[in-house]
Design a protein around this motif. Structure first.
Motif, mmCIF file in Angstrom:
data_model
loop_
_atom_site.group_PDB
_atom_site.id
_atom_site.type_symbol
_atom_site.label_atom_id
_atom_site.label_comp_id
_atom_site.label_asym_id
_atom_site.label_seq_id
_atom_site.Cartn_x
_atom_site.Cartn_y
_atom_site.Cartn_z
ATOM 1 N N HIS A 19 0.771 -1.078 0.080
ATOM 2 C CA HIS A 19 0.063 -0.097 -0.116
ATOM 3 C C HIS A 19 1.031 1.310 -0.215
ATOM 4 C CE1 HIS A 19 1.078 0.486 4.367
ATOM 5 N NE2 HIS A 19 0.805 -0.657 4.553
ATOM 6 N N ARG A 20 0.217 2.460 -0.245
ATOM 7 C CA ARG A 20 1.604 3.690 -0.626
ATOM 8 C C ARG A 20 1.090 4.631 0.742
ATOM 9 N NH1 ARG A 20 0.968 3.051 -6.193
ATOM 10 N NH2 ARG A 20 -0.074 1.439 -6.799
ATOM 11 N N MET A 21 1.002 3.817 1.919
ATOM 12 C CA MET A 21 0.989 4.885 3.273
ATOM 13 C C MET A 21 2.423 5.242 3.239
ATOM 14 S SD MET A 21 -2.085 4.938 4.029
ATOM 15 C CE MET A 21 -2.427 5.368 5.972
ATOM 16 N N CYS A 22 2.619 6.524 3.807
ATOM 17 C CA CYS A 22 4.016 7.027 4.018
ATOM 18 C C CYS A 22 4.799 5.814 4.897
ATOM 19 C CB CYS A 22 3.883 8.339 5.047
ATOM 20 S SG CYS A 22 3.584 9.640 4.307
ATOM 21 N N ALA A 27 -1.202 4.441 10.919
ATOM 22 C CA ALA A 27 -2.752 4.167 10.581
ATOM 23 C C ALA A 27 -2.533 2.563 10.249
ATOM 24 C CB ALA A 27 -3.248 4.778 9.463
ATOM 25 N N PRO A 28 -1.656 1.969 9.212
ATOM 26 C CA PRO A 28 -1.794 0.541 8.989
ATOM 27 C C PRO A 28 -1.482 -0.237 10.242
ATOM 28 C CG PRO A 28 0.038 1.832 7.822
ATOM 29 C CD PRO A 28 -0.726 2.696 8.404
ATOM 30 N N PRO B 59 4.255 -1.077 9.715
ATOM 31 C CA PRO B 59 3.096 -0.495 8.879
ATOM 32 C C PRO B 59 2.977 -1.361 7.615
ATOM 33 C CG PRO B 59 4.655 1.031 9.493
ATOM 34 C CD PRO B 59 5.674 -0.079 9.821
ATOM 35 N N ASP B 60 4.000 -1.985 7.262
ATOM 36 C CA ASP B 60 3.950 -2.671 5.685
ATOM 37 C C ASP B 60 4.017 -4.129 5.795
ATOM 38 O OD1 ASP B 60 4.058 -0.135 4.180
ATOM 39 O OD2 ASP B 60 5.962 0.256 5.485
ATOM 40 N N CYS B 78 9.036 -3.495 2.461
ATOM 41 C CA CYS B 78 9.742 -2.570 3.462
ATOM 42 C C CYS B 78 9.903 -1.399 3.170
ATOM 43 C CB CYS B 78 10.653 -3.405 4.334
ATOM 44 S SG CYS B 78 11.675 -2.046 5.134
ATOM 45 N N LYS B 79 9.298 -0.184 3.521
ATOM 46 C CA LYS B 79 9.817 1.145 3.058
ATOM 47 C C LYS B 79 11.029 1.660 3.947
ATOM 48 C CE LYS B 79 5.051 1.912 1.766
ATOM 49 N NZ LYS B 79 3.504 2.184 2.482
ATOM 50 N N GLY B 80 11.374 1.127 4.948
ATOM 51 C CA GLY B 80 12.671 1.363 5.405
ATOM 52 C C GLY B 80 12.464 2.379 6.533
#
Lengths: 312, 98
Positions: A19-22, A27-28, B59-60, B78-80
Motif C-alpha cells: 500500500h502507499r501509506m508513508c 494508521a496501517p 506498517p507494511d 519494507c519502506k525502511g
C-alpha cells in the motif's frame, strides 16, 4: 482466551504490504491490529472515509485489503457500512448467506470528528452491528496537515500556522469519545498501539464481537504532520499515555473502566517536546501555554478518574 | 469465479472494470514499495530472542513470521521506516543505509 502476541502472529494477515501509506505511518499499524482481532473464519466488509488510509490502500487497480472493501466518501463511511450491514441481515433472513460477516468502518479524525460525524452518529443510533474505528492523527494529513476539531490546542498546522500573530490552533481538542459514550451504545473505547498491543487487540476484539454498535478511538501518530523522527513512533505513543494526554479507557454499557494508569504521570512537556508541531511553545514568551495545556490535561484526567471510580 | 484483472497504468479507459471495481483481493502485494527505501533494517538472527515485538509495529506487514518465529524481512514491501529497529529490545535489527 488470554492475549498472547505469538498466537496473534499466526492469524491471517488481512492488510497486505504494497500500500502507499508513508514510511512509518501509524494508521496501517492500527488497522492490522484491529483486523487481527477478527476470527480467521469470519468474513469482513470494511469501509473507509476519505483520508490517507482510504486513498493509499485502495489505489486502482490495487487493493491492500484481503476483505471486501468499500471506497466511500468523506462524510458517509458510517452510512455506507451500516447500509451494507442492513443488506447482509436481509440476505441472512432470506437464507441466502450462511457465513458470518463482520462490519468495520475506518475513518481518520477529519472523516470522523468533523465531516463524517452525522453519519457516524446515525449509524450508532440505529443500532447496527458494526464497529467504527477512528484512527486519530489529529489533523487532515491527506491534504497536507490542515487543522481539524481533533487537533490539539497550539499545534502548528498549515491552517493554524504558529507565528507572531497566532500561536498555532486556538481551540482545545474535541472529546469525540465522550460524544460516542453519550450515544449509550454497548461499547466505546479509547486505545493506542503500545507495548505488546494487548490493549488495542482486546478492545478491537470486544468491539467487533459485542452485538450492536461499537466505537473505537485510536491514537495514531503521523511522522509527517507531527514532525518527529519516523522510528520514534512508539516513544511518542508511550509519552501520550504516560502524560495522560491520551487516556486509555473503555465504556461498556455505560460503565467506565480505566485501562491504563501510568505509574508516574509525566508532565506534558515531555510529550510536547517530542514533536516539531509544538516547538514554538518552548520559546520564552510562550511557556505559559505549556502550563495552560497541563491544566487542561489534568482537568480532563481527573474528571475521567472520577467517572472510572478511581482516585488520584 | 475469480475474474483476472488485467489493468495496468498503460490500460485505456475501455479496459477499466465497470465502476472501478477491483476484483482481486490483496493484490497490492504485487506492487513493490521496497524501492522507496533509503535506509534498511537488517535482522541479526543470532541476537534475536524471538520476542516478536517487531511484528505488530510494522506498517507494511513486512516482518515475516512463520509458525511463531521471526524469519526475516520482506524487502519487496519494507519502506525502511526504522520502527522495528527502534522497538527491538535486543538490538537485533540494525538500521543501515541502503
Amino acid at each position: 482466551m488470554a492475549y498472547n502476541l505469538k498466537a496473534t502472529t499466526e492469524k491471517p494477515e488481512r492488510l497486505t504490504g504494497g500500500h502507499r501509506m508513508c514510511a512509518g505511518c501509524g494508521a496501517p499499524i492500527v488497522v492490522r491490529t484491529v483486523l487481527r482481532a477478527l476470527k480467521p473464519e469470519d468474513h469482513a466488509v470494511i469501509g473507509s472515509a476519505t483520508g490517507c488510509l482510504e486513498v493509499s490502500t485502495c489505489l486502482y487497480p490495487y487493493t491492500a485489503w484481503k476483505d471486501s472493501f468499500i471506497h466511500s466518501a468523506f462524510e458517509n463511511a458510517g452510512a455506507t457500512v451500516s447500509g451494507a450491514e442492513a443488506a447482509y441481515n436481509a440476505l441472512k433472513r432470506a437464507g441466502k448467506i450462511d457465513h458470518t460477516t463482520k462490519f468495520i468502518a475506518f475513518g481518520g479524525d477529519g472523516g470522523t470528528y468533523d465531516i463524517g460525524l452525522q453519519s457516524l452518529s446515525g449509524a450508532m443510533e440505529r443500532g447496527h452491528d458494526m464497529v467504527y474505528v477512528c484512527y486519530d492523527n489529529e489533523a487532515y494529513m491527506n491534504t497536507g496537515i490542515q487543522r481539524s476539531s481533533s487537533t490539539p490546542k497550539y499545534a502548528d498546522t498549515t491552517t493554524s500556522p504558529a507565528g507572531k500573530a497566532v500561536p498555532g490552533k486556538p481551540q482545545f481538542k474535541k472529546d469525540l469519545t465522550q460524544i460516542m459514550v453519550a450515544h449509550n451504545i454497548p461499547y466505546v473505547a479509547q486505545s493506542a498501539p503500545f507495548k505488546n498491543f494487548k490493549d488495542l487487540y482486546e478492545k478491537a476484539e470486544k468491539a467487533i464481537y459485542t452485538p450492536g454498535p461499537a466505537f473505537l478511538n485510536v491514537f495514531t501518530p503521523c511522522p509527517r504532520g507531527w514532525r518527529y523522527n519516523t522510528p520514534d513512533l512508539f516513544d511518542i505513543v508511550q509519552l501520550a499515555v504516560d502524560t495522560c494526554i491520551w487516556p486509555l479507557y473503555e465504556v461498556i454499557n455505560g460503565e467506565y473502566k480505566l485501562s491504563y494508569k501510568p505509574k508516574q504521570k509525566l508532565p506534558v512537556e515531555a510529550y510536547l517536546k517530542s514533536q516539531g508541531r509544538f516547538r514554538h511553545l518552548f520559546a520564552k514568551e510562550n511557556m505559559h501555554m505549556v502550563e495552560e495545556l497541563q491544566q487542561e490535561v489534568d482537568r480532563r484526567w481527573n474528571h475521567l478518574l472520577k467517572l472510572c471510580g478511581e482516585t488520584e | 469465479m475469480k475474474k483476472k484483472m488485467n489493468v495496468t497504468a498503460e490500460s485505456s479507459w475501455k479496459e477499466v472494470t465497470p465502476g472501478g471495481v477491483i476484483t482481486e483481493s490483496g493484490n497490492a502485494g504485487d506492487f513493490r514499495t521496497g524501492d522507496w527505501r533509503s535506509m534498511k533494517p537488517v535482522w541479526n538472527s543470532e541476537k534475536c530472542k524471538q520476542c516478536l515485538m517487531c511484528f505488530p509495529v510494522c506498517p507494511d506487514s513486512s516482518i515475516k513470521v512463520c509458525n511463531g518465529k521471526m524469519e526475516g524481512i520482506d524487502y519487496d514491501h519494507c519502506k525502511g521506516c526504522g520502527i522495528c529497529a527502534k522497538v527491538c529490545p535486543f538490538d537485533a535489527i540494525d538500521f543501515v543505509e541502503e
